[in-house]
Scaffold this motif. Sequence first.
Motif, short mmCIF file in Angstrom:
data_model
loop_
_atom_site.label_atom_id
_atom_site.label_comp_id
_atom_site.label_asym_id
_atom_site.label_seq_id
_atom_site.Cartn_x
_atom_site.Cartn_y
_atom_site.Cartn_z
N LEU A 1 33.19 16.83 55.68
CA LEU A 1 33.53 15.94 56.62
C LEU A 1 35.10 15.59 56.61
O LEU A 1 35.61 14.90 57.82
CB LEU A 1 32.89 14.65 56.03
N ALA A 2 35.86 15.80 55.81
CA ALA A 2 37.29 15.68 55.76
C ALA A 2 38.07 16.89 56.27
O ALA A 2 39.23 16.91 56.42
CB ALA A 2 38.04 15.38 54.21
N ARG B 1 34.21 7.96 49.28
CA ARG B 1 34.39 6.78 48.70
C ARG B 1 32.87 6.34 47.95
O ARG B 1 32.92 5.78 46.98
CB ARG B 1 34.30 5.50 49.94
N GLY B 2 31.63 6.71 48.73
CA GLY B 2 30.41 6.52 47.95
C GLY B 2 30.24 7.37 46.83
O GLY B 2 29.59 6.85 45.74
N GLN C 1 44.09 13.42 52.46
CA GLN C 1 43.69 13.56 53.50
C GLN C 1 42.92 12.14 53.83
O GLN C 1 42.54 12.13 55.18
CB GLN C 1 42.60 14.66 53.58
N GLY C 2 42.98 11.17 52.91
CA GLY C 2 42.26 10.05 53.18
C GLY C 2 40.85 9.92 52.89
O GLY C 2 40.23 11.34 52.50
N ALA C 3 40.37 8.77 52.58
CA ALA C 3 38.77 8.91 52.32
C ALA C 3 37.69 8.59 53.25
O ALA C 3 37.96 8.05 54.32
CB ALA C 3 38.74 7.44 51.31
N VAL D 1 43.71 5.55 43.80
CA VAL D 1 43.81 6.22 45.05
C VAL D 1 42.97 5.60 45.89
O VAL D 1 43.44 5.56 47.10
CB VAL D 1 43.38 7.77 44.66
N PHE D 2 41.81 5.16 45.58
CA PHE D 2 41.14 4.74 46.90
C PHE D 2 41.23 3.19 47.30
O PHE D 2 40.99 2.98 48.29
CB PHE D 2 39.53 4.69 46.33
N TYR D 3 41.87 2.64 46.23
CA TYR D 3 42.37 1.21 46.79
C TYR D 3 44.00 1.10 46.36
O TYR D 3 44.35 0.18 45.46
CB TYR D 3 41.43 0.08 45.93
#
Length: 311
Positions: A40-41, A80-81, A73-75, A113-115
């Motif tokens: 998906l990324a 994230r899940g 590349q971003g989440a 990294v995620f937040y």
Amino acid sequence: MREREPFRWIPGRGCDPAALRRLRARFPRPARPLRDAWFLAGAPAPARIDDGFMSYWEVRDALYDLASNVAQQGATPLARGWFHFLLAQEIPGAMFGSTLKPLVEALATGLCVFYPQGATGEPYAGFLGDCLDTLGRAIMGRDGWSRRGEINRGVILRRRWDLDAGWDWGQPAGDLSASLLLCLKYLPAADIGPWLRSVLDIADPFWRAQLIVSFVAARPLLDGTVREPAGLRPGHGRPMLCWTDSNLLSGGPTPFLPDANRSAALDAVARYFAEQAFLDWAEGVLSDAELVADLGDVPWRFRELFHYVPA
């Protein structure tokens, strides 16, 4: 909104069971396989990815691959899940696994990294509070401490291998580095002082030795000279603050530590030693031949860097 207890580090009081239950209730295993997070990324999935996650190294590799992909590349929602699921499942064993690198380090990196901007984008109100009350307190778990409040050496504060000097208490342990920086990043600024007092009050000399080297190594982050943990390695010499995958913590939209938290930390440490003489506090460190040999001049650097100057 539920009221949280004051956040403190108290030996033997690790992960909060109620907070862990909330995390696990919120984050079931995603229906889609982890490989799809890369698809998906728009990137190929690492060949080693296996959704079984039976071993420490399988979980460790998945956490690294998730964090590195998101950093570049971003989440995606699926990435994230999967991170949320692994976080909730692995916190109880975060201090175990590998001899030198417990999962608390990779989990802390992943969360940052995620937040990168704190509560922005929290999946539910109070999420970061639950992370602090579980992952942020993992280092205080009862397996790492005796009933007298002494560390169980080899369970926490893993000493890093120095190619020149061997095992060395003069380098910050990764589990402590990750745990300190996680709390410094996500705690409200008003909670930093009381929490750091509880950290400094722990009397074990090996713990205090590690605090000394950790704060000296973290000083460029605390005074704003360096914006993010990746900037601390490798050019700042000894002691060097780093932990599993902390090199991924770079290029964030804002400095890693909020300005208010940096200021609160510097003020809290300086005020603590304005009230309590440093030499008395560090007596156990300075009377241990092994610690004296490993730390060298670092205690005196600490004393100089964090002395209290009245306004």
